[in-house]
Write a protein that holds these residues in place. Sequence first.
Motif, short mmCIF file in Angstrom:
data_model
loop_
_atom_site.label_atom_id
_atom_site.label_comp_id
_atom_site.label_asym_id
_atom_site.label_seq_id
_atom_site.Cartn_x
_atom_site.Cartn_y
_atom_site.Cartn_z
N ASP A 296 -30.21 26.77 -8.24
CA ASP A 296 -29.86 27.04 -6.85
C ASP A 296 -29.03 28.31 -6.70
O ASP A 296 -29.27 29.13 -5.81
CB ASP A 296 -29.09 25.85 -6.25
N VAL A 297 -28.04 28.47 -7.58
CA VAL A 297 -27.17 29.64 -7.44
C VAL A 297 -27.89 30.91 -7.89
O VAL A 297 -27.64 32.00 -7.34
CB VAL A 297 -25.84 29.43 -8.20
N VAL A 298 -28.81 30.81 -8.85
CA VAL A 298 -29.62 31.97 -9.23
C VAL A 298 -30.48 32.41 -8.06
O VAL A 298 -30.58 33.61 -7.75
CB VAL A 298 -30.47 31.66 -10.47
N ILE A 299 -31.09 31.46 -7.37
CA ILE A 299 -31.91 31.79 -6.21
C ILE A 299 -31.06 32.41 -5.11
O ILE A 299 -31.43 33.42 -4.50
CB ILE A 299 -32.64 30.53 -5.70
N ALA A 300 -29.89 31.82 -4.86
CA ALA A 300 -29.00 32.34 -3.82
C ALA A 300 -28.54 33.76 -4.13
O ALA A 300 -28.29 34.56 -3.22
CB ALA A 300 -27.79 31.43 -3.66
N ALA A 301 -28.46 34.09 -5.42
CA ALA A 301 -28.03 35.43 -5.84
C ALA A 301 -29.18 36.43 -5.86
O ALA A 301 -28.96 37.62 -6.13
CB ALA A 301 -27.38 35.36 -7.22
N GLY A 302 -30.41 35.97 -5.59
CA GLY A 302 -31.55 36.89 -5.52
C GLY A 302 -32.46 36.88 -6.72
O GLY A 302 -33.38 37.70 -6.81
N THR B 2 -20.74 28.36 -2.46
CA THR B 2 -20.27 29.30 -1.44
C THR B 2 -19.89 30.66 -2.03
O THR B 2 -19.60 31.59 -1.28
CB THR B 2 -19.07 28.73 -0.67
N ASP B 3 -19.87 30.76 -3.34
CA ASP B 3 -19.44 32.00 -3.99
C ASP B 3 -20.41 32.32 -5.13
O ASP B 3 -20.29 31.78 -6.23
CB ASP B 3 -18.02 31.86 -4.52
N VAL B 4 -21.36 33.19 -4.86
CA VAL B 4 -22.36 33.55 -5.87
C VAL B 4 -22.12 34.94 -6.42
O VAL B 4 -23.01 35.56 -7.00
CB VAL B 4 -23.79 33.43 -5.31
N ARG B 5 -20.90 35.45 -6.26
CA ARG B 5 -20.63 36.85 -6.63
C ARG B 5 -20.87 37.13 -8.11
O ARG B 5 -21.44 38.18 -8.46
CB ARG B 5 -19.19 37.22 -6.26
N LEU B 6 -20.48 36.22 -8.99
CA LEU B 6 -20.67 36.49 -10.41
C LEU B 6 -22.15 36.45 -10.78
O LEU B 6 -22.65 37.30 -11.51
CB LEU B 6 -19.88 35.49 -11.24
N MET B 7 -22.87 35.47 -10.25
CA MET B 7 -24.30 35.41 -10.51
C MET B 7 -25.01 36.61 -9.87
O MET B 7 -25.97 37.15 -10.44
CB MET B 7 -24.89 34.11 -9.99
N ALA B 8 -24.54 37.04 -8.71
CA ALA B 8 -25.12 38.22 -8.07
C ALA B 8 -24.90 39.46 -8.93
O ALA B 8 -25.76 40.35 -8.98
CB ALA B 8 -24.54 38.41 -6.68
N ALA B 9 -23.74 39.53 -9.59
CA ALA B 9 -23.49 40.66 -10.50
C ALA B 9 -24.48 40.67 -11.65
O ALA B 9 -24.97 41.72 -12.08
CB ALA B 9 -22.06 40.60 -11.02
#
Length: 238
Positions: A39-45, A223-230
């Motif tokens: 889920d968080v990988v998808i949310a991060a793009g 609510t915080d995907v900043r690290l995965m987004a990085a």
Amino acid sequence: MVSNGSSPRPLVGITAYGERARYGVWDNAAVLLPRTYPDVVIAAGGVPVLLPPVLESAAAVDRLDAVVLAGGPDVGPDRYGASPHPRTGEPRPERDAAELAVLHRALERGIPVLGVCRGAQVLNVGLGGTLVQHVPDAVGHSGHNPSPGVFGTVEVALEPGSRVGAALGSTATVRCHHHQALDRLADGLVVTGRATDGLVEAVELADVPFVVGVQWHPEEDATDVRLMAALVTAAVTV
């Protein structure tokens, strides 16, 4: 990479558990992963791809853009030349071997890696470091792992200019569930985050675009995907 119709979305491999599980009418050996990871990988793009705990998963790395080494059970102490502590969990030699192979293939290819909890420990052990086998012995409390199935809340100070610091700022309040931690650091790894009790909570491999290990569980905060987004951003730019 795969396309979403406008821009490529990187394929992010996530190492998975091999456990006995019950679902529906079945009770058998299964490959599984908490839903929070994809889920968080998808949310991060990114596009998540599960990697089962078999050596053949290393071959899949050639088709991936990034790798997440997921959390899970203790790394076998034989992997870093230690005898088991009384509190060290049952070894998972198949998973240890598979994740170390995935890690080394990712490093050979130069693709981004994010180690989560156990994954940070796999990163350290895979590069020649060692582990603290029971954190309360080192810090005198159980705040990093309050009880089974319960995450602790830990304050972490992050190094300015680090990859984790760039993503999260100078401090972060994180969710932890680990009774082991990094001890002697492998060559090339640098500490980029510590808890208030001094325990290492983040490391990075120097002089590479993005190889990061964190002792906490970033996938537990949707609510915080900043690290995965990085990680995903690094997968696009490397």
